[in-house]
Motif scaffolding. Structure first.
Motif, PDB file in Angstrom:
ATOM      1  N   ARG A  33      24.039  56.920  37.639  1.00  0.00           N
ATOM      2  CA  ARG A  33      24.320  58.329  37.447  1.00  0.00           C
ATOM      3  C   ARG A  33      23.835  58.697  36.112  1.00  0.00           C
ATOM      4  NH1 ARG A  33      27.045  61.480  41.633  1.00  0.00           N
ATOM      5  NH2 ARG A  33      27.877  59.988  42.911  1.00  0.00           N
ATOM      6  N   LYS A  34      23.374  59.805  35.960  1.00  0.00           N
ATOM      7  CA  LYS A  34      22.803  60.547  34.687  1.00  0.00           C
ATOM      8  C   LYS A  34      24.188  61.054  34.035  1.00  0.00           C
ATOM      9  CE  LYS A  34      20.536  64.558  33.234  1.00  0.00           C
ATOM     10  NZ  LYS A  34      20.130  65.987  33.367  1.00  0.00           N
ATOM     11  N   GLY A  71      26.508  62.440  31.396  1.00  0.00           N
ATOM     12  CA  GLY A  71      27.294  63.815  31.690  1.00  0.00           C
ATOM     13  C   GLY A  71      27.538  64.472  33.217  1.00  0.00           C
ATOM     14  N   SER A  72      27.039  63.791  34.152  1.00  0.00           N
ATOM     15  CA  SER A  72      27.207  64.105  35.458  1.00  0.00           C
ATOM     16  C   SER A  72      28.393  63.859  35.888  1.00  0.00           C
ATOM     17  CB  SER A  72      26.029  63.686  36.400  1.00  0.00           C
ATOM     18  OG  SER A  72      26.240  62.468  36.491  1.00  0.00           O
ATOM     19  N   ASP A  73      28.927  64.358  36.977  1.00  0.00           N
ATOM     20  CA  ASP A  73      30.266  63.971  37.561  1.00  0.00           C
ATOM     21  C   ASP A  73      30.045  62.757  38.451  1.00  0.00           C
ATOM     22  OD1 ASP A  73      31.522  66.440  36.721  1.00  0.00           O
ATOM     23  OD2 ASP A  73      31.421  67.627  38.447  1.00  0.00           O
ATOM     24  N   LEU A  74      31.272  62.127  38.166  1.00  0.00           N
ATOM     25  CA  LEU A  74      31.250  60.685  39.081  1.00  0.00           C
ATOM     26  C   LEU A  74      32.498  60.907  39.965  1.00  0.00           C
ATOM     27  CD1 LEU A  74      30.306  57.818  39.392  1.00  0.00           C
ATOM     28  CD2 LEU A  74      31.689  57.181  37.295  1.00  0.00           C
TER      29      LEU A  74
END
Length: 176
Positions: A133-134, A136-139
């Motif tokens: 995942r990038k 700052g992105s939602d997980l």
């Protein structure tokens, strides 16, 4: 004068009746008795459970039973009183229980133990691609209640993520 038990004897705790008799040179006799009371300064003995853990079965916690007892050298078995009764519902989290026992002479012994009610859960279940995942992105994270906690509904979960520097970063509040 002769007494039974004799003067200087060791008396047990509690009440003892001493019987005495006397005879004079003319053969006259007299009998009498007296009561000797031996008290103790030792307070009651209180027996409490160790700190307890229970699994929450609803949002309100769990019913927890425990055994608390007390005894006294003179009064024998006593019934202790506790701030939370055995068999009552304990909320999720840590609850301190204070118990006391008082004997017939007003001597009191106090003690405490704690009851921790926690959820039985699987831990965070991350998706298979979590490491790609990038920043700052939602997980998306899934939680699963297990065992006695599995039937609980309408709970609020708070997620805290530990950053590499050891600082906590609050996550979003999710409803389970």
């Amino acid at each position: 004068v002769s007494c039974s038990p004799a003067s200087g004897a060791t008396f047990a705790l509690g009440n003892t009746t001493v019987s005495c008799s006397a005879h004079d040179a003319a053969g006259n006799a007299a009998n009498g008795s007296l009561r000797v009371t031996v008290l103790t300064t030792i307070p009651p003995r209180l027996t409490l459970p160790p700190n307890l853990r229970a699994v929450a079965t609803s949002p309100n916690g769990s019913f927890v039973t425990f055994a608390a007892s007390a005894s006294d050298l003179l009064d024998g078995p006593l019934t202790p009183t506790c701030s939370r009764a055995s068999g009552s519902r304990f909320p999720p989290g840590l609850t301190n229980v204070t118990c006391s026992a008082t004997n017939g002479r007003g001597q009191t012994t106090r003690g405490n133990f704690s009851v921790e009610v926690a959820w039985s859960w699987s831990g965070a279940l991350l998706p298979g691609d979590a490491t790609s995942r990038k920043a700052g992105s939602d997980l998306p994270v899934k939680l699963q209640l297990l065992g006695a906690s599995a039937g609980a509904r309408d709970l609020v979960a708070r997620q805290v993520v530990r950053a590499p520097a050891g600082k906590c970063v609050p996550g979003r509040v999710v409803h389970v």
